[in-house]
Design an enzyme around this catalytic site. Sequence first.
Site, PDB file in Angstrom:
ATOM      1  N   HIS A   1       1.168  -1.047   0.103  1.00 45.11           N
ATOM      2  CA  HIS A   1      -0.328   0.318   0.254  1.00 45.11           C
ATOM      3  C   HIS A   1       1.117   1.385  -0.017  1.00 45.11           C
ATOM      4  O   HIS A   1       1.366   1.924   0.889  1.00 45.11           O
ATOM      5  CB  HIS A   1      -1.109  -0.010   1.221  1.00 45.11           C
TER       6      HIS A   1
ATOM      7  N   HIS B   1       0.833   5.629  -2.466  1.00 43.20           N
ATOM      8  CA  HIS B   1       0.321   6.401  -3.124  1.00 43.20           C
ATOM      9  C   HIS B   1       1.892   7.648  -3.734  1.00 43.20           C
ATOM     10  O   HIS B   1       2.696   7.423  -2.737  1.00 43.20           O
ATOM     11  CB  HIS B   1      -0.505   6.764  -2.393  1.00 43.20           C
TER      12      HIS B   1
ATOM     13  N   SER C   1      -5.785  11.051  -1.873  1.00 41.26           N
ATOM     14  CA  SER C   1      -6.421  12.100  -1.729  1.00 41.26           C
ATOM     15  C   SER C   1      -6.446  13.518  -2.381  1.00 41.26           C
ATOM     16  O   SER C   1      -7.717  14.187  -2.154  1.00 41.26           O
ATOM     17  CB  SER C   1      -5.891  12.414   0.299  1.00 41.26           C
TER      18      SER C   1
ATOM     19  N   TYR D   1     -11.171   8.907   5.918  1.00 38.84           N
ATOM     20  CA  TYR D   1     -10.999   7.848   5.901  1.00 38.84           C
ATOM     21  C   TYR D   1     -11.094   6.815   6.674  1.00 38.84           C
ATOM     22  O   TYR D   1     -11.556   5.639   5.995  1.00 38.84           O
ATOM     23  CB  TYR D   1      -9.661   7.731   5.880  1.00 38.84           C
TER      24      TYR D   1
ATOM     25  N   GLU E   1       1.803   2.643   3.669  1.00 36.49           N
ATOM     26  CA  GLU E   1       0.970   4.079   2.607  1.00 36.49           C
ATOM     27  C   GLU E   1       2.311   4.989   2.851  1.00 36.49           C
ATOM     28  O   GLU E   1       1.163   5.963   2.936  1.00 36.49           O
ATOM     29  CB  GLU E   1       0.024   3.929   3.478  1.00 36.49           C
TER      30      GLU E   1
END
Lengths: 339, 339
Positions: free
Chosen positions: A6, A8, A69, A191, A280
């Site tokens: 995970h 981004h 986001s 979230y 993340e």
Amino acid sequence: MIIDSHGHYTTAPAGMQIFRATQIAFLGNPVKHPVNVSDDEIRASLDNGQLKLQDERGTDVALFSPRASHMGHHFGDERISRNWTEVSNDLIARVAGIYPDRFIGVAALPQSPKLKSIQGCVDELERCVTELGFVGCNLNPDPSGGYWQDPPLGDEFWYPLYEKMVELDVPAMIHGSGTCNPALHTTGSHYMNVDNTGMYQLMDSTILQDFPGIRFILPHGGGSLPFQYARFQGLSIMAKREPLEEWVKKVYFDTAIYSQDAVELLIKKVGVDNVLFASEMIGGVQAVDPATGRQFDDTKPYLDEIEWLTDEDKVKLFETNVQKVYPRMKPYMDKIAKA
Amino acid sequence: MIIDSHGHYTTAPAGMQIFRATQIAFLGNPVKHPVNVSDDEIRASLDNGQLKLQDERGTDVALFSPRASHMGHHFGDERISRNWTEVSNDLIARVAGIYPDRFIGVAALPQSPKLKSIQGCVDELERCVTELGFVGCNLNPDPSGGYWQDPPLGDEFWYPLYEKMVELDVPAMIHGSGTCNPALHTTGSHYMNVDNTGMYQLMDSTILQDFPGIRFILPHGGGSLPFQYARFQGLSIMAKREPLEEWVKKVYFDTAIYSQDAVELLIKKVGVDNVLFASEMIGGVQAVDPATGRQFDDTKPYLDEIEWLTDEDKVKLFETNVQKVYPRMKPYMDKIAKA
């Protein structure tokens, strides 16, 4: 082998923001204008960002998707969202092309509130998997960004996407985008609400029966599930659904939570076969934990330090579970193993 | 002395539902028609419901408010909500009058989405405290029932209510009502979202500084806070707010969670001085835990069985913390002690 399930691209070069600002300026007449980002800029954004941290923290490979986001599905209309999503996914494909041994692409989908059809997302998923080589996607149960305008995930509205996921053998991670609702905070409340709501929508649906073998990942430790486990257990009994302890074995959870006790509670509740290592990074919580002196999102040590896990368990958590959930990783992992 | 800090009148006699159905039928021209509920009906609804369970489980006194999920603040307009709230609070006052040693009243507020002013809630709180003898109120951060149409709790819109709470020395429990949003489930996702969002709105506000001594209760174990503690800790550091470990000492949490490990995690994270015993009976989770053979919401044994709590800790959890948070309980408790 340590695989982060995970990540981004939160440090994407400024050309991406310029594209987005131009979308705002020309909202009434959107065109897919070019994105001005060079390979050198991509390298610089990662060498001093994600890759630096992966090296420091011992992560070999990361599943990498556009900045969640910033997808802003609530913004504009379906055309706006499609253009932005396409350039965002294209950028991820370039990252994976430049660093094939460090990043594997995961798609964002061109969601938009109150769509009549999910076909645009089906098409983009197919493009990302068959043309860009991506291995999964992120799915936002609330494209309105905090106003909850769309049907729950169990509604047949979403079913064409699930058909395509099964056909392509790719999973979806349930993941919100930013909120445009002043009552909410993207990483503080929205979230968590998305995690919790998406999970309950799944639990309260027949998706897993209607699409045998379909796979979903519930990120951030499952939102509130491990702590509120007994609530969901009781609600499942009341609704005469399958027992929660069986249901949690049919979905997957990740370790993007930021303390050892939380990671332990998660694994105890859902079992070692259903948890994927995840940080993340570089994500929404950028601070040093005063108790450990490490960044909160440096999540590998939380797993390393769990005494009741066997070595075999750790291989599952760091390496094999994720490949079971994302089987299209195989050719990439084979190449990495050969190199 | 065992005091349950969180109970709703979920078994109210049929006259209440008849009142509500009449509101639906005459929505365009609401009148405050009479509520046809006899004292005998009230007694029957409690002797075979809440009081029976209080006796079986060893709860002496319960703070008792109207059925939260049925307040339906999203329904109709402010007049509809005011009429329904007034008759709901009046019924609680009758309960407390019939059983003064078992129930102490807590108010619902006549909330409605997108109000221009919170004055109607201020007036009803004053009526409930000064005329009906209530000791606190429930406050819903999302009167739209899942569409999040109102400003966050830190907005000055809400401030007249906080002024009245301080003036009257009564706390508010942050508590949602039912959802009218098909994406959500009242007790499965919506309540958790409300807990989490209300908490973050409080944390991200200056309410506690602007109203010294004001008290809020975060029910259901604080929603996701104990499990996602490190997330909120990191976000507080990023936002340069006071450390989370200090903030949690300024609000209160209740034990309406349904497993021993969750209750333990809550107390470990926020401390024994900030937790109130609660069952939320007869609440949204009505099932037997196969592991214990007891109803999930029979929460007292979870506390009884925590070995690392001292006797003094247990007195705080069951008896004294709640009286610190709800000081207007004192005359009632004095009378009970004398009897």
